[in-house]
Write a protein that holds these residues in place. Structure first.
Motif, PDB file in Angstrom:
ATOM      1  N   ALA A  64     -25.414  -5.713  26.627  1.00 41.53           N
ATOM      2  CA  ALA A  64     -25.373  -6.128  28.026  1.00 41.53           C
ATOM      3  C   ALA A  64     -25.866  -7.560  28.165  1.00 41.53           C
ATOM      4  N   LEU A  65     -25.280  -8.277  29.114  1.00 40.46           N
ATOM      5  CA  LEU A  65     -25.699  -9.620  29.477  1.00 40.46           C
ATOM      6  C   LEU A  65     -26.279  -9.580  30.889  1.00 40.46           C
ATOM      7  N   VAL A  82     -20.112 -17.540  40.871  1.00 40.20           N
ATOM      8  CA  VAL A  82     -19.708 -17.715  39.469  1.00 40.20           C
ATOM      9  C   VAL A  82     -19.897 -16.425  38.688  1.00 40.20           C
ATOM     10  N   VAL A  83     -21.095 -15.841  38.751  1.00 39.69           N
ATOM     11  CA  VAL A  83     -21.350 -14.637  37.961  1.00 39.69           C
ATOM     12  C   VAL A  83     -20.500 -13.465  38.448  1.00 39.69           C
ATOM     13  N   PHE A  98     -19.868  -9.955  36.467  1.00 37.15           N
ATOM     14  CA  PHE A  98     -21.231  -9.431  36.549  1.00 37.15           C
ATOM     15  C   PHE A  98     -21.412  -8.664  37.858  1.00 37.15           C
ATOM     16  N   LYS A  99     -22.254  -7.641  37.805  1.00 40.40           N
ATOM     17  CA  LYS A  99     -22.577  -6.841  38.982  1.00 40.40           C
ATOM     18  C   LYS A  99     -24.043  -7.036  39.350  1.00 40.40           C
ATOM     19  N   LYS A 100     -24.308  -7.133  40.664  1.00 39.56           N
ATOM     20  CA  LYS A 100     -25.695  -7.290  41.113  1.00 39.56           C
ATOM     21  C   LYS A 100     -26.458  -5.989  40.874  1.00 39.56           C
ATOM     22  N   VAL A 101     -27.639  -6.096  40.239  1.00 42.35           N
ATOM     23  CA  VAL A 101     -28.437  -4.901  39.926  1.00 42.35           C
ATOM     24  C   VAL A 101     -29.826  -4.958  40.538  1.00 42.35           C
ATOM     25  N   LEU A 136     -23.746  -7.642  33.145  1.00 42.84           N
ATOM     26  CA  LEU A 136     -22.410  -7.323  32.657  1.00 42.84           C
ATOM     27  C   LEU A 136     -22.573  -6.524  31.371  1.00 42.84           C
ATOM     28  N   ARG A 137     -22.116  -5.279  31.388  1.00 42.09           N
ATOM     29  CA  ARG A 137     -22.289  -4.405  30.253  1.00 42.09           C
ATOM     30  C   ARG A 137     -21.004  -4.286  29.445  1.00 42.09           C
TER      31      ARG A 137
END
Length: 355
Positions: A318-319, A333-334, A339-342, A352-353
């Motif tokens: 995961a990043l 951008v993310v 990417f998903k907000k966690v 981002l997994r």
């Protein structure tokens, strides 16, 4: 930042020839070079072979393998003649380096199947320094190159090796040729050229310690930047990378990348990892762009490419990235990169997994 190129190759070759010229009347064929299964004569010829081969790779823009040619010595060539061959191949290599554009990369197998102009220069210098040492040691004569040359080889080709008390003993230790207090003997080794990741409009170019040090000290890191660059975040990232390098925990592929624009070879920003992946395979990414390069999709393009490269590895699961609450551009951008907000604490956290 001082480039590594023809001048340094000529310096290394001159030191080699001056040292070995003092023993041209000795038997080089009947004595093995220290630590090798080659004779001193074969080792000296190997130096010439490498110098002309590296020149050929760059001049021929080889992409898939070595250019299929070799050199031979005329029958009856004595040791003095062999040194002349080393001088000549060194001069040809130096001339090639001076005429090769900075963005050219050519095939070299380890570790990422290519090297740039400075990488080939460093490899050529390393071959000269190390094999001159091997021959000189067997023939019982003294040889020690300049500390600047030895340090250049370390900072260009051994980014995974913690700096030692002095560059030359550290290089000898790193290549299994000597001891270093407090460190275990090296029995297997390889040098590491920098990683590059191409995209449609950019080339993510991995920073070597020499470049990171220069950026930390306010230089350009050997890159040509667009107006206003590099941004402070890139300099900060270079400083963190140098601290990891100096502590001996730097993993070069999880370092910092300059974002180089294909159209003109100019750098528009920096992107990279805060560290190597942790025990759970998680690693944080950060980035910034020079202000005049923003709003053109460069960050999203680079982030997608770097994320794709990282998540294809077995050691990355995961990043994640943290973004300030008021930085809506970076949040976009993310998000565009998948990417998903966690988390929504002091900063927004995105992840981002691996699928």
């Amino acid at each position: 930042m001082r480039a590594l190129g023809g001048e340094q190759v000529e310096e290394a070759v001159a030191g080699c020839v001056a040292t070995l010229r003092t023993v041209v009347d000795r038997d080089w064929e009947g004595v093995d070079a220290a630590g090798l299964e080659w004779s001193c004569r074969h080792t000296a010829f190997h130096v010439a072979e490498d110098l002309i081969a590296y020149a050929g790779q760059l001049a021929g823009r080889a992409q898939d393998g070595y250019v299929p040619f070799e050199i031979t010595l005329e029958e009856g060539t004595d040791n003095a003649g062999l040194l002349h061959v080393i001088e000549t191949t060194g001069a040809l290599f130096a001339a090639t380096l001076r005429t090769t554009p900075r963005d050219v990369r050519a095939f070299h197998p380890y570790p990422f199947r290519s090297a740039d102009r400075e990488g080939f220069a460093a490899m050529g210098i390393a071959e000269v320094l190390l094999h001159t040492h091997d021959i000189a040691k067997s023939l019982g004569i003294t040889y020690e190159p300049s500390e600047e040359l030895a340090e250049s080889v370390l900072t260009w080709l051994f980014p995974h090796v913690q700096p030692g008390p002095a560059p030359w003993p550290t290089l000898l230790w790193a290549t299994g040729r000597g001891e270093l207090p407090g460190r275990a003997p090296v029995t297997e080794w390889r040098w590491r050229n920098n990683l590059v990741i191409p995209t449609e409009r950019l080339v993510l170019t991995g920073l070597r310690p020499a470049a990171a040090r220069d950026l930390r000290l306010g230089g350009d890191g050997g890159f040509e930047w667009i107006d206003g660059g590099p941004y402070q975040g890139t300099r900060d990232a270079a400083e963190f990378m140098m601290k990891a390098y100096e502590a001996g925990v730097h993993r070069p592929e999880f370092g910092v990348f300059a974002l180089v624009r294909r159209q003109d070879g100019r750098s528009v920003g920096g992107m990279g990892f805060h560290s190597a992946p942790d025990e759970d395979g998680r690693v944080e990414i950060g980035y910034d762009l020079v202000e005049s390069a923003r709003g053109q999709g460069y960050a999203t393009e680079a982030l997608r490419a770097l994320a794709h490269w990282a998540l294809a590895r077995d050691d990355v699961q995961a990043l994640f990235a943290t973004v300030e609450r008021d930085n809506t551009a970076s949040q976009a951008v993310v998000t565009r990169a998948g990417f998903k907000k966690v988390s929504e604490e002091e900063e927004f956290a995105y992840e981002l997994r691996r699928p």
